[in-house]
Design an enzyme around this catalytic site. Sequence first.
Site, mmCIF file in Angstrom:
data_model
loop_
_atom_site.group_PDB
_atom_site.id
_atom_site.type_symbol
_atom_site.label_atom_id
_atom_site.label_comp_id
_atom_site.label_asym_id
_atom_site.label_seq_id
_atom_site.Cartn_x
_atom_site.Cartn_y
_atom_site.Cartn_z
ATOM 1 C CG ASP A 1 -6.841 -53.596 -63.999
ATOM 2 O OD1 ASP A 1 -6.951 -54.304 -62.963
ATOM 3 O OD2 ASP A 1 -5.680 -53.418 -64.676
ATOM 4 C CG ASP B 1 -1.409 -57.716 -61.238
ATOM 5 O OD1 ASP B 1 -1.910 -58.142 -62.204
ATOM 6 O OD2 ASP B 1 -1.470 -56.677 -60.708
#
Length: 736
Positions: free
Chosen positions: A546, A476
């Site tokens: 997301d 990430d």
Amino acid sequence: MLKTFSLAVALLSVQLVAVGQTAEPFDAGAKVFRLDGGGVTYVFGVNPKGELQQIYWGGRLGAADRFEQAQVKPEWASFDNSYNNTPQEYAGWGGGLFAEPALKVTFADGNRDLVLHYESHAVVPGGLDVVLKDIGREMYVTLHYRMDAETGILVRWATIENREAQAVTVEQAAAAAWSLPAGKYTLNYLTGRWAGEWTLNQEPVLGGARVIESRRGTTGHQANPWFALQVGESDENHGEVWFGALGWSGSWRITVEKDQLDAVRVTGGFNPFDFGVVLKPDEKLETPIFYGGYAKDGLGGASRVLHSFELKEILPHAPGKTLPRPRPVIYNSWEATEMNVTEAGQEALAEKAAALGVDRFVMDDGWFGQRKTDHAGLGDWYVNQEKFPHGLKPLIDKVHGLGMDFGLWVEPEMVNPDSDLYRKHPEWVLNFAGRPRTEQRNQLVLNLARADVREYVFGFLDKLLTENDIAFLKWDYNRNWSEPGWDQLPAAEQKKVYVEFTRNLYGILAELRQKHPGVEIESCSGGGGRVDLGIMRYVDEVWPSDNTDPFDRLGMQDGFTYAYTPQIMMAWVTDSPHWLNHRTTSLEYRMLSSMQGSLGIGADISKWTAEEAATAKRLIAAYHQAQATIVQGDLYRLIAPREGSAFSATETVRADKGGAVVFAFIHSTQEGRGFPLLKLKGLDAAAEYALTAIEGKAKAGTPARASGAWWMNHGLEMDEEFRGDFRGAGFRLERQ
Ligand code: GLA
């Protein structure tokens, strides 16, 4: 000493062999270079002034077809000279150039004039290297051209070399400039934001320049380094399209320009904003790669060619395989537990996940350091003793015992100020001395360009992978840059952080893969903030957003696929009502939406009813059967979920035309209108295909089997009862 700021990592370098090349690549008489691949021919040559000039880019020509020597474009009155008007392959800023330059430099004496002429060339496997040199100075540029024999995608990049006695500052460096034939163009490009990535923009190319870029130090959610230019009436299925994608995960820029004489060209590479690389004598700078392609059959054709190229030439493969393997179906508890991960909690979820038929269990953020919220812990990559008193081994063993492999979340390039790492090494972050260090999500960016930071990051990841049986890393990257200083270097050299950071990122990924060949990696950046053909050389999949709302995802998935293959497009089924839009949808609809890409489950499955678990299990099994067709087949966007369309549908057809998968979605039925007739595409007209439903029903009376011609001409009709809001259906066709 010769030093190269190179992005080519030996492990995964460009290795195309143009077996499809039929014509000679160089016609010495006319000084013309020609590359053929797939359905494409690309031609350029040396004009009488010595400039390297584009001649032709389009559909494949006959092997015996010949071109005359390139001729410069005349001046336009006394305002635009021929240097400016001639479509050069790689123009230096100098000599009266007002168009976007490919290269702009400042020499040690203040001279900023650079005029590049042809010097020499070499025919190399798969293409050509052409050397340009400034008309006076010892400044060299090698233009690299590699043509993919199968898709006709041209791989271009440049190596800039200073052989002057003094340093030269490179202020702007493109990978390539692409000139297009005269025509009326529509530009397609992708923009977005966090939780809203992958919006397709379509606009006419008018006079002036349209700049698509990231100044963020990374690829960015806000724009993606891809473009497609359609000419005339070209649409999804018809007409000529020229497209390109930049392989670079740092700040980038693509400029689409229509000049004063209506010539259209696209220039892209490092973002020149705040850019500057000092090349000492004999140093080189290698640019990112700019991939360019051409298709005759609309945007659909362009994306099919690009997907095939990405699968075969960009993404990592297991040794001996021509395609990357379909992604394991994963379970990830991020939306269910956020950072409240514990050994018992994860093990309980793992049991539930295994029962659904999930292949891989991934533990997300929260397992390390003093990570209870996003205020602390990033940088401290030791297992949190409170949450995992016996380390990760018991959980990993449990996951293996359940027949799944194990993956773990990391965010290697970041640090929370509240961490042991930052307390020990405050000098490791990007910053300007004495200036604020702007935090986002309470974190700062480690300066990965530094050798010691690179060593630390590689070291902890290598240790993690060596000590634990980890099959997968979700890598990430949850903020963009601010104050991008590298204050340990002399002022003039600090800006090379834009090159070195990304180069070191690629280097770490390549080394990790080499040392741990079994490990797979996902590129995530708070969703789709780092998706491009550069990072894709080192990762197996990406996290597109997301935002996991199944309706929003249909639109994002449509946008994503103009540039990127569904193989890498991870899509989780999460809970309803959705946290972002508060929309309530059925599990079937959520499953089908995610099944368009690489399926995952991200819901709180501990709360699922037996009925929900059974539905998910059934559809995961159906997905496993159809997955290779869905993610690696030829994608046809039958009805795009754009411009307020009440419906959408996709079809993917296996390369051998042996089977196809169709997904159909109703967003909102209005006035009782039924689902549009789906005329399928890409099938073998003469073959027989049997239809089976994954979910939903075809119209009563639809044949159980019929010819490809039937499905393509008569079409597939949906059940009359297929109405409502947020409904989905899925079908398989298998050749008999
Ligand atoms: C980012 C990712 C999410 C999740 C969180 C964890 O937002 O995109 O999927 O991993 O970080 O902090």
